[in-house]
Design a protein around this motif. Structure first.
Motif, PDB file in Angstrom:
ATOM      1  N   VAL A 121       0.808  -1.228   0.000  1.00  0.00           N
ATOM      2  CA  VAL A 121       0.000   0.000   0.000  1.00  0.00           C
ATOM      3  C   VAL A 121       0.836   1.271   0.000  1.00  0.00           C
ATOM      4  CG1 VAL A 121      -1.814   1.298   1.193  1.00  0.00           C
ATOM      5  CG2 VAL A 121      -1.893  -1.202   1.155  1.00  0.00           C
ATOM      6  N   HIS A 167      -1.311   4.413   6.448  1.00  0.00           N
ATOM      7  CA  HIS A 167      -1.198   5.845   6.215  1.00  0.00           C
ATOM      8  C   HIS A 167      -0.900   6.575   7.517  1.00  0.00           C
ATOM      9  CE1 HIS A 167      -2.215   5.951   2.020  1.00  0.00           C
ATOM     10  NE2 HIS A 167      -3.304   5.257   2.200  1.00  0.00           N
ATOM     11  N   HIS A 217      -9.106   3.222   6.522  1.00  0.00           N
ATOM     12  CA  HIS A 217      -7.903   3.258   5.687  1.00  0.00           C
ATOM     13  C   HIS A 217      -7.011   4.437   6.073  1.00  0.00           C
ATOM     14  CE1 HIS A 217      -5.602   2.195   2.104  1.00  0.00           C
ATOM     15  NE2 HIS A 217      -5.569   3.471   1.780  1.00  0.00           N
ATOM     16  N   HIS A 282      -9.577   7.863   1.606  1.00  0.00           N
ATOM     17  CA  HIS A 282      -8.504   8.852   1.729  1.00  0.00           C
ATOM     18  C   HIS A 282      -8.942  10.220   2.241  1.00  0.00           C
ATOM     19  CE1 HIS A 282      -6.442   6.118  -1.314  1.00  0.00           C
ATOM     20  NE2 HIS A 282      -5.891   5.939  -0.137  1.00  0.00           N
ATOM     21  N   HIS A 459       0.620   4.141  -3.525  1.00  0.00           N
ATOM     22  CA  HIS A 459       1.105   5.374  -2.915  1.00  0.00           C
ATOM     23  C   HIS A 459       2.623   5.497  -2.928  1.00  0.00           C
ATOM     24  CE1 HIS A 459      -2.931   6.131  -1.656  1.00  0.00           C
ATOM     25  NE2 HIS A 459      -2.990   5.001  -0.988  1.00  0.00           N
ATOM     26  N   ILE A 478       0.436  10.080   1.359  1.00  0.00           N
ATOM     27  CA  ILE A 478      -0.708   9.403   1.939  1.00  0.00           C
ATOM     28  C   ILE A 478      -0.184   8.129   2.450  1.00  0.00           C
ATOM     29  CG2 ILE A 478      -1.304   8.336  -0.054  1.00  0.00           C
ATOM     30  CD1 ILE A 478      -3.726   7.620   0.397  1.00  0.00           C
TER      31      ILE A 478
HETATM   32 CO    CO Z   1      -4.428   4.567   0.502  1.00  0.00          CO
END
Ligand code: CO
Length: 478
Positions: A121, A167, A217, A282, A459, A478
């Motif tokens: 991720v 994140h 997330h 996000h 990302h 992010i």
């Molecule tokens: Co993300």
């Protein structure tokens, strides 16, 4: 399968460090490394992965300096990847694909937190290494030169999560990390914590009990507060223990509204706000102004977007519920009211801002957008929040951009002084290229061809050789 699907499920091969052909003139100050992460291998002997977020992590590094660019990529040599390649099997539950294993083994794995280390991720700088992340507590450090695993990022504390977000919110020039872990149990807990690159301990800020943890997330932070957004996609941890379904299929979209939980720096919940249902991956930015929290999220009416990213989509890709919408939430800390509105802009995802403006009043969002305001993300957009007529677009037929990374000019005084770098998948020419845009005008500065077509990935972050890592709000990127 639409074009966007073709490009996200593309298998990539590893590339040793290679000098790219730069025809144009890069800004002389552009010096540093763009690192990116994302799923890059879906098809291998004996194993079938079901979903975009299941693909094996591949790390890309682009090194800029003196009008030259070098590129290298490597599969994260995770336990998940090595088992898949050598033994032709997956060993732990991926996002939407289950391993074939006994019931006892399944329970053991969940109780012991033996979940995937396929960290596909996000990737950020962590001290002298890069930290790769997915949504389990198996974050792994890699060497910035070779991209090989150095070691799992374990802590000396005894805290064990099932979920650990990919994140983190990063401050103090890349040294201070805030993140959110989730513990499952008869009473589950969201655990906000902080750590820094020089310790192996996590300092717990808040433990927030919940019966049914929400899928999260990202989370947000302003100068004084943390903001958690519990959406209606929730899991019953006990049912998950006895289920052989893949991870995400244990989460059910229920009737609850969204619950915003506002936590102060001492870990005290100071307010909770409810809002009509939405789903969010996000956060864009959040800041305080006049006793209010302004929170910009990218939201969907429901969680069907997850179903859209199966290799064989489980939802109609024309469905308007798949269009990601920018929404501003205004949380009034004085009177407890909560309102929201949608700026009149096309759908956007993979937002990026100038990290120096994280947690502050800001004006510009860079994102991937949709030409036809549908599910396909085929455009780059610069949103000017104070004048939506001054938005800028970049688009080209059959081209699918990845997350636009903003790199500030070292001596910048304006918010949009710098460049945007995006990896573009050009399906017509079956090649990807690095697109460099002037962030202010959104005009193309140059493009640099890569050796092959890359899936668009998830990302990444840019680390400058000449200015310290900035304080991206939810990622160093992010
Ligand atoms: Co993300």
């Amino acid at each position: 399968m639409n074009h966007q699907h073709a490009v996200i499920f593309d298998d990539v091969s590893e590339t040793p460090k290679t000098k790219l052909n730069v025809e144009g003139e890069l800004p002389a100050w552009l010096s540093g490394d763009l690192i990116r992460n994302g799923p890059g291998l879906f098809n291998f002997s004996g194993v079938k992965l079901n979903h975009w977020f299941d693909g094996m992590a591949v790390i890309h590094k682009f090194s800029f300096g003196e009008n030259q660019v070098y590129y290298q990529s490597k599969f994260l040599q995770s336990r998940a990847y090595i088992s898949a390649i050598r033994e032709h099997k997956i060993v732990s539950s991926e996002f939407a694909t289950s391993p074939k294993q006994s019931f006892i083994r399944h329970i053991y794995d969940i109780l012991k937190g033996v979940l995937t280390d396929n960290n596909n991720v996000n990737i950020v700088k962590f001290g002298k290494y890069y930290l790769t992340m997915t949504e389990t507590d198996n974050h792994v450090l890699v060497d910035p030169e070779t991209l090989s695993i150095v070691r799992p990022h374990t802590y000396d504390d005894k805290i064990k999560f099932i979920i650990n977000l990919a994140h983190p919110i990063i401050e103090e020039g890349g040294n201070l990390f805030y993140n959110l872990g989730i513990k499952f149990g008869s009473t589950s807990r969201y655990i906000l914590y902080r750590t820094n690159v020089s310790t192996n301990n996590r300092e717990v800020i808040a433990k927030i009990p919940t019966k049914r943890p929400s899928y999260m997330h990202t989370f947000a932070k302003t100068e004084n507060f943390f903001i958690l957004y519990e959406n209606p996609l929730k899991v019953n941890p006990l049912k998950m223990l006895f289920s052989d379904k893949p991870f995400i299929k244990n989460y059910i979209w229920g009737d609850d509204p969204v619950n915003f939980i506002i936590v102060d720096k001492a870990g005290k919940i100071i307010r909770q706000f409810t809002h009509e249902q939405f789903f969010c991956f996000h956060m864009v930015n959040a800041y305080e102004y006049a006793s209010k929290i302004y929170l910009d999220l990218i939201v969907y009416p429901n969680a069907d977007i997850i179903k859209a990213f199966y290799l064989e989509p489980r939802v109609n890709l024309e469905d308007k519920n798949l269009v990601p919408l920018l929404r501003r939430f205004v949380l009034n800390l004085s009177d407890g009211s909560c309102s929201s509105y949608k700026p009149d802009v096309p759908g956007i995802e993979f937002p990026y801002i100038n990290g120096a403006y994280a947690q502050k009043l800001y004006n510009f969002i860079y994102a991937v957008s949709s030409r036809n305001n549908d599910f396909s993300l085929n455009t780059l957009i610069k949103i000017n929040l104070s004048d939506l007529n001054a938005n800028r677009l970049w688009q080209q037929d059959d081209c699918f951009p990845g997350e636009p990374v903003f790199v500030a000019k070292p001596d910048a005084t304006m918010e949009d002084e710098g460049v945007i770098i995006s990896v573009i998948a050009d399906l017509k020419n079956k090649l990807s290229f690095l697109l460099i845009l002037d962030a202010e005008s959104f005009n193309e500065i140059t493009r640099i061809n890569l050796p092959h077509l890359l899936p668009i990935g998830l990302h990444g972050s840019f680390y400058s050789d000449v200015i310290p890592a900035n304080t991206r709000v939810w990622k160093a990127g992010i």
